[in-house]
Design a protein around this motif. Structure first.
Motif, PDB file in Angstrom:
ATOM      1  N   ALA A  81      36.550  44.652  40.385  1.00  0.00           N
ATOM      2  CA  ALA A  81      36.809  43.854  39.185  1.00  0.00           C
ATOM      3  C   ALA A  81      37.835  44.516  38.269  1.00  0.00           C
ATOM      4  N   ALA A  82      37.823  45.838  38.184  1.00  0.00           N
ATOM      5  CA  ALA A  82      38.727  46.529  37.263  1.00  0.00           C
ATOM      6  C   ALA A  82      40.162  46.571  37.785  1.00  0.00           C
ATOM      7  N   SER A  83      40.331  46.925  39.058  1.00  0.00           N
ATOM      8  CA  SER A  83      41.687  47.098  39.602  1.00  0.00           C
ATOM      9  C   SER A  83      42.212  45.863  40.316  1.00  0.00           C
ATOM     10  N   GLY A  84      41.308  44.992  40.763  1.00  0.00           N
ATOM     11  CA  GLY A  84      41.725  43.823  41.534  1.00  0.00           C
ATOM     12  C   GLY A  84      42.004  44.133  42.985  1.00  0.00           C
TER      13      GLY A  84
END
Length: 138
Positions: free
Chosen positions: A57-60
């Motif tokens: 979710a944070a980096s994709g």
């Protein structure tokens, strides 16, 4: 005075590198067992190396499954006997023509954007190490 030719960087195609477990180094692709028993690719009806379909979710970025590239597949050997040469002829050609040849290997199952970013870093490091501009990419 002859100017040395720039080194070549070879980027393999799909399914052109070995994959191994990152944690213990066991090779998963390409092994002779998988070749003999038809479990080397999805053409056998079963995808032996599916990638996680989850993204961080944070980096994709696509999550990793613990497999990493372990070098290009030069030869396929059975009981120590070469039964098929994939990229060895290229290495022999480079050696016979006094060309430095570097092999960029990557996990061919992952995003081409990810592999492209890794290739960019690899080329930058190679140019810095070679001490000159002009690395030929074939």
């Amino acid at each position: 005075q002859d100017v040395p030719l720039p080194p070549l960087v070879f980027v393999h195609g799909l399914k052109g590198s070995h994959l191994r477990r990152k944690d213990h180094g066991g090779r998963k692709y390409l092994s002779v067992f998988r070749l003999l028993f038809g479990r080397c690719c999805s053409c056998c009806g079963v995808d032996q190396f599916p990638l996680p379909r989850e993204y961080d979710a944070a980096s994709g970025e696509q999550k990793h499954d613990g497999l990493v590239s372990d070098g290009i597949i030069e030869d396929i050997k059975l009981c120590g006997i070469t039964v098929y040469s994939m990229y060895t002829p290229l290495s022999r050609w480079a050696a016979s023509n006094s060309r430095k040849l570097y092999h960029f290997h990557y996990d061919w199952r992952r995003s081409p954007l990810e592999a492209g970013a890794q290739l960019e870093t690899y080329l930058e490091q190679l140019v810095a190490r070679e001490g000159r501009e002009g690395v030929g990419v074939q």
